[in-house]
Design a protein around this motif. Structure first.
Motif, PDB file in Angstrom:
ATOM      1  N   VAL A   1      -2.425 -90.954  32.101  1.00  0.00           N
ATOM      2  CA  VAL A   1      -1.644 -89.981  32.900  1.00  0.00           C
ATOM      3  C   VAL A   1      -1.360 -88.898  31.763  1.00  0.00           C
ATOM      4  N   ARG A   2      -1.575 -87.776  32.035  1.00  0.00           N
ATOM      5  CA  ARG A   2      -1.135 -86.670  31.272  1.00  0.00           C
ATOM      6  C   ARG A   2       0.136 -86.038  31.535  1.00  0.00           C
ATOM      7  N   LEU A   3       1.054 -85.881  30.439  1.00  0.00           N
ATOM      8  CA  LEU A   3       2.391 -85.301  30.686  1.00  0.00           C
ATOM      9  C   LEU A   3       2.552 -84.129  29.902  1.00  0.00           C
ATOM     10  N   ASP A   4       3.163 -82.996  30.549  1.00  0.00           N
ATOM     11  CA  ASP A   4       3.452 -81.729  29.877  1.00  0.00           C
ATOM     12  C   ASP A   4       4.782 -81.348  29.562  1.00  0.00           C
ATOM     13  N   ILE A   5       5.201 -80.863  28.338  1.00  0.00           N
ATOM     14  CA  ILE A   5       6.576 -80.621  28.173  1.00  0.00           C
ATOM     15  C   ILE A   5       6.376 -78.890  27.528  1.00  0.00           C
ATOM     16  N   PHE A   6       7.460 -78.154  27.595  1.00  0.00           N
ATOM     17  CA  PHE A   6       7.460 -76.722  27.353  1.00  0.00           C
ATOM     18  C   PHE A   6       8.529 -76.401  26.279  1.00  0.00           C
ATOM     19  N   PHE A   7       8.433 -75.831  25.432  1.00  0.00           N
ATOM     20  CA  PHE A   7       9.332 -75.498  24.321  1.00  0.00           C
ATOM     21  C   PHE A   7       9.092 -74.099  23.464  1.00  0.00           C
ATOM     22  N   GLY A   8      10.146 -73.466  23.086  1.00  0.00           N
ATOM     23  CA  GLY A   8       9.755 -72.423  22.305  1.00  0.00           C
ATOM     24  C   GLY A   8      10.484 -72.548  21.065  1.00  0.00           C
ATOM     25  N   THR A   9      10.118 -71.702  19.899  1.00  0.00           N
ATOM     26  CA  THR A   9      10.448 -71.366  18.662  1.00  0.00           C
ATOM     27  C   THR A   9      10.483 -70.047  18.251  1.00  0.00           C
ATOM     28  N   SER A  10      11.233 -69.826  17.104  1.00  0.00           N
ATOM     29  CA  SER A  10      11.487 -68.261  16.981  1.00  0.00           C
ATOM     30  C   SER A  10      10.314 -67.644  16.180  1.00  0.00           C
ATOM     31  N   TYR A  11      10.312 -66.291  16.366  1.00  0.00           N
ATOM     32  CA  TYR A  11       9.131 -65.424  16.078  1.00  0.00           C
ATOM     33  C   TYR A  11       9.177 -65.400  14.382  1.00  0.00           C
ATOM     34  N   ASP A  12      10.141 -66.075  13.723  1.00  0.00           N
ATOM     35  CA  ASP A  12       9.977 -65.982  12.175  1.00  0.00           C
ATOM     36  C   ASP A  12       9.170 -67.309  11.727  1.00  0.00           C
ATOM     37  N   ASP A  13       8.921 -68.151  12.821  1.00  0.00           N
ATOM     38  CA  ASP A  13       8.198 -69.377  12.329  1.00  0.00           C
ATOM     39  C   ASP A  13       6.668 -69.464  12.377  1.00  0.00           C
ATOM     40  N   ASP A  14       6.042 -70.153  11.647  1.00  0.00           N
ATOM     41  CA  ASP A  14       4.823 -69.965  11.615  1.00  0.00           C
ATOM     42  C   ASP A  14       4.145 -70.614  12.892  1.00  0.00           C
ATOM     43  N   PRO A  15       3.403 -70.065  13.780  1.00  0.00           N
ATOM     44  CA  PRO A  15       2.803 -70.859  14.977  1.00  0.00           C
ATOM     45  C   PRO A  15       1.946 -71.796  14.599  1.00  0.00           C
ATOM     46  N   HIS A  16       1.327 -71.806  13.607  1.00  0.00           N
ATOM     47  CA  HIS A  16       0.150 -72.844  13.316  1.00  0.00           C
ATOM     48  C   HIS A  16       0.801 -74.068  12.747  1.00  0.00           C
ATOM     49  N   ALA A  17       2.099 -73.909  12.192  1.00  0.00           N
ATOM     50  CA  ALA A  17       2.819 -75.067  11.463  1.00  0.00           C
ATOM     51  C   ALA A  17       3.554 -75.562  12.643  1.00  0.00           C
TER      52      ALA A  17
ATOM     53  N   PRO B   1      -3.090 -85.820  21.537  1.00  0.00           N
ATOM     54  CA  PRO B   1      -2.167 -84.608  22.056  1.00  0.00           C
ATOM     55  C   PRO B   1      -2.597 -83.174  21.543  1.00  0.00           C
ATOM     56  N   VAL B   2      -2.453 -82.212  22.348  1.00  0.00           N
ATOM     57  CA  VAL B   2      -2.706 -81.039  21.997  1.00  0.00           C
ATOM     58  C   VAL B   2      -1.388 -79.821  22.428  1.00  0.00           C
ATOM     59  N   CYS B   3      -1.226 -78.815  21.461  1.00  0.00           N
ATOM     60  CA  CYS B   3      -0.290 -77.786  21.544  1.00  0.00           C
ATOM     61  C   CYS B   3      -0.984 -76.472  21.731  1.00  0.00           C
ATOM     62  N   HIS B   4      -0.587 -75.748  22.480  1.00  0.00           N
ATOM     63  CA  HIS B   4      -0.931 -74.291  22.932  1.00  0.00           C
ATOM     64  C   HIS B   4       0.313 -73.413  22.908  1.00  0.00           C
ATOM     65  N   ILE B   5      -0.248 -72.051  22.592  1.00  0.00           N
ATOM     66  CA  ILE B   5       0.897 -71.003  22.962  1.00  0.00           C
ATOM     67  C   ILE B   5       0.603 -70.559  24.266  1.00  0.00           C
ATOM     68  N   VAL B   6       1.751 -70.297  25.096  1.00  0.00           N
ATOM     69  CA  VAL B   6       1.297 -69.925  26.380  1.00  0.00           C
ATOM     70  C   VAL B   6       1.998 -68.522  26.921  1.00  0.00           C
ATOM     71  N   GLY B   7       2.745 -67.994  25.634  1.00  0.00           N
ATOM     72  CA  GLY B   7       3.201 -66.631  26.103  1.00  0.00           C
ATOM     73  C   GLY B   7       4.206 -66.260  24.871  1.00  0.00           C
ATOM     74  N   PHE B   8       4.673 -65.050  24.939  1.00  0.00           N
ATOM     75  CA  PHE B   8       5.709 -64.383  23.979  1.00  0.00           C
ATOM     76  C   PHE B   8       6.857 -63.994  24.832  1.00  0.00           C
ATOM     77  N   GLY B   9       7.964 -64.824  24.754  1.00  0.00           N
ATOM     78  CA  GLY B   9       9.180 -64.614  25.550  1.00  0.00           C
ATOM     79  C   GLY B   9      10.104 -63.659  24.982  1.00  0.00           C
ATOM     80  N   ASP B  10      11.188 -63.191  25.630  1.00  0.00           N
ATOM     81  CA  ASP B  10      12.108 -62.347  25.145  1.00  0.00           C
ATOM     82  C   ASP B  10      12.931 -62.823  23.796  1.00  0.00           C
ATOM     83  N   SER B  11      12.828 -63.985  23.787  1.00  0.00           N
ATOM     84  CA  SER B  11      13.545 -64.790  22.510  1.00  0.00           C
ATOM     85  C   SER B  11      12.877 -65.579  21.843  1.00  0.00           C
TER      86      SER B  11
END
Length: 451
Positions: A339-355, A377-387
């Protein structure tokens, strides 16, 4: 009118039975006046008191000995429990037969006649108790036990023929069939024996089917249900045939009843047929994790009318089989336990997305139930939000019965710890509110104050 169905004939037989019972009672009452009969009654009472005392002394010792028998099979312990409860009767039967044998050697047989009757009755009752313990159903066990006690008592006292004639005289006529009380008693006894035998065979065969790993769980349930219906139906009709009931009229009557009930039991029949279809197509089986509407849980049992679904909070939903056939059902473990599960989260624009992606994958992999092979597990960028920069983390588990919400919570905690340890910030929306002076606002708007 048939003399055997004449009420006067039944009354006469009842009077004969009462007369014989009265004569039997007077005979034994007169015998009680004889010295040796009174001695036998006194001997029986003394032996009963000795048996009571011996059982009172032996029960604690036997109980302690039973507690020390660890690792014994269950059936042996059940036999010991029965013996522990019936010690008084066991001692009484043993002492009675010992007394009968001794008295037959030292005196005339007539002087131990009453003791022999007491010994036979006690031994028969004890045998019935042990034999009926093989029946698991309490109601059926009590019925067989008391019926056997009555029959054995009548047989030992020599009243079986009079009782049989009385029961045969109590009859009603239905067309060409004559239904007597004796026939009902025979039917009850034979049906009880055949159904008990069918129950024993069904349980033994069902246990063997469940232990066979080559048969799928759904087919196991179907085979067990089919076997139970076949054995119980065969036991019922064989029992009626052995009694002598004409099954032709019963078949016609059952057909008429079936047509009448078909219109009123459409839902029941629909659920029954749906249950058979579910078992045949193997769409669900015990242990599967399913979602049906707002109900999420795992299947506990498949019934003839409903499916038992147990949720994580301990609630048990009885879902009709028809709803599983006609509605949209999500089976999380139908063809695969992954069974695959998905969770969403966000980080600051100052943080390195690769890290961030690397830390998220490492954090998810460190959780116990998350699979690292063959599905990682895999992790992908899904968008650039307001914050924040928005990510999705996808991971797999192989035990959906262990719950989904709890594993999501564990992964979120792992992300929190990993981000805290590596100074990755999780932003929240911020808004700036400016309050302008009225004069400055009027100057900017050409001297006109805005409302």
């Amino acid at each position: 009118m048939d003399p055997q169905t004449d009420p006067a004939h039944a009354i006469a037989l009842l009077q004969d039975l009462f007369t014989n019972a009265r004569a039997w009672a007077e005979f034994y009452f007169n015998m009680l006046l004889r010295p040796w009969i009174r001695y036998q009654v006194v001997i029986a009472l003394v032996l009963f008191a000795l048996a009571w005392g011996a059982a009172r002394l032996a029960r604690p010792r036997l109980h302690d000995w039973m507690r020390a028998r660890e690792g014994w099979p269950r059936w042996r312990m059940r036999v010991l429990v029965i013996i522990h409860r019936r010690l008084r009767m066991i001692f009484f039967v043993s002492l009675m037969w010992l007394a009968v044998l001794v008295m037959r050697e030292i005196t005339w047989p007539s002087r131990s006649y009453l003791l022999a009757i007491f010994a036979n009755l006690a031994a028969a009752w004890l045998f019935v108790v042990f034999a009926t313990r093989l029946i698991d159903n309490p109601l059926l066990r009590s019925t067989v036990r008391y019926g056997a006690w009555i029959w054995v008592t009548l047989s030992i006292l020599g009243l079986t023929e009079d009782s049989q004639r009385l029961l045969e005289s109590m009859a009603i006529t239905l067309g060409e069939m004559r239904l007597t009380a004796w026939l009902l008693v025979q039917a009850l006894v034979i049906l009880t024996v055949t159904i008990a035998l069918a129950r024993f065979i069904a349980r033994t065969t069902a246990n063997r089917i469940r232990r066979n790993e080559d048969i799928s769980p759904s087919m196991q349930v179907l085979a067990v249900k089919f076997l139970q219906v076949l054995l119980y139906g065969a036991a019922f009709f064989i029992g009626l045939n052995m009694v002598g009931v004409d099954l032709t009229g019963l078949a016609v009557l059952s057909g008429a009843i079936g047509v009448g009930l078909g219109f009123g039991l459409q839902k029941v029949v629909s659920n029954l047929v749906s249950g058979i279809i579910i078992l045949l197509d193997k769409s669900i089986k015990p242990g599967d994790v399913i979602s049906l509407g707002e109900t999420f849980g795992w299947i506990n049992a498949l019934g003839a009318r409903y499916v038992s679904v147990v949720t994580r909070d301990g609630r048990e939903y009885l879902v009709p089989n028809e709803d599983l056939i006609t509605g949209q059902l999500v089976n999380w473990s139908h063809s695969s336990d992954f069974v695959r599960l998905d969770i969403f989260f966000g980080t600051s624009y100052d943080d390195d997305p690769h890290a961030v992606r690397r830390l998220a994958i490492e954090a998810a992999t460190g959780v116990k139930r998350v699979l690292s092979h063959p599905k990682t597990p895999v992790c992908h960028i899904v968008g650039f939000g307001d914050s924040s920069v928005d990510y999705i983390l996808r991971f797999w588990i192989s035990d959906p019965t262990g719950g989904l919400t709890n594993i999501r919570g564990d992964v979120y905690l792992a992300l929190w710890d990993a981000f805290k340890a590596n100074d990755i910030s999780i932003p929240f929306p911020q808004r700036e509110v400016r309050v302008l002076d009225d004069r400055a606002d009027a100057a900017e708007t050409g001297g006109i104050l805005q409302p």
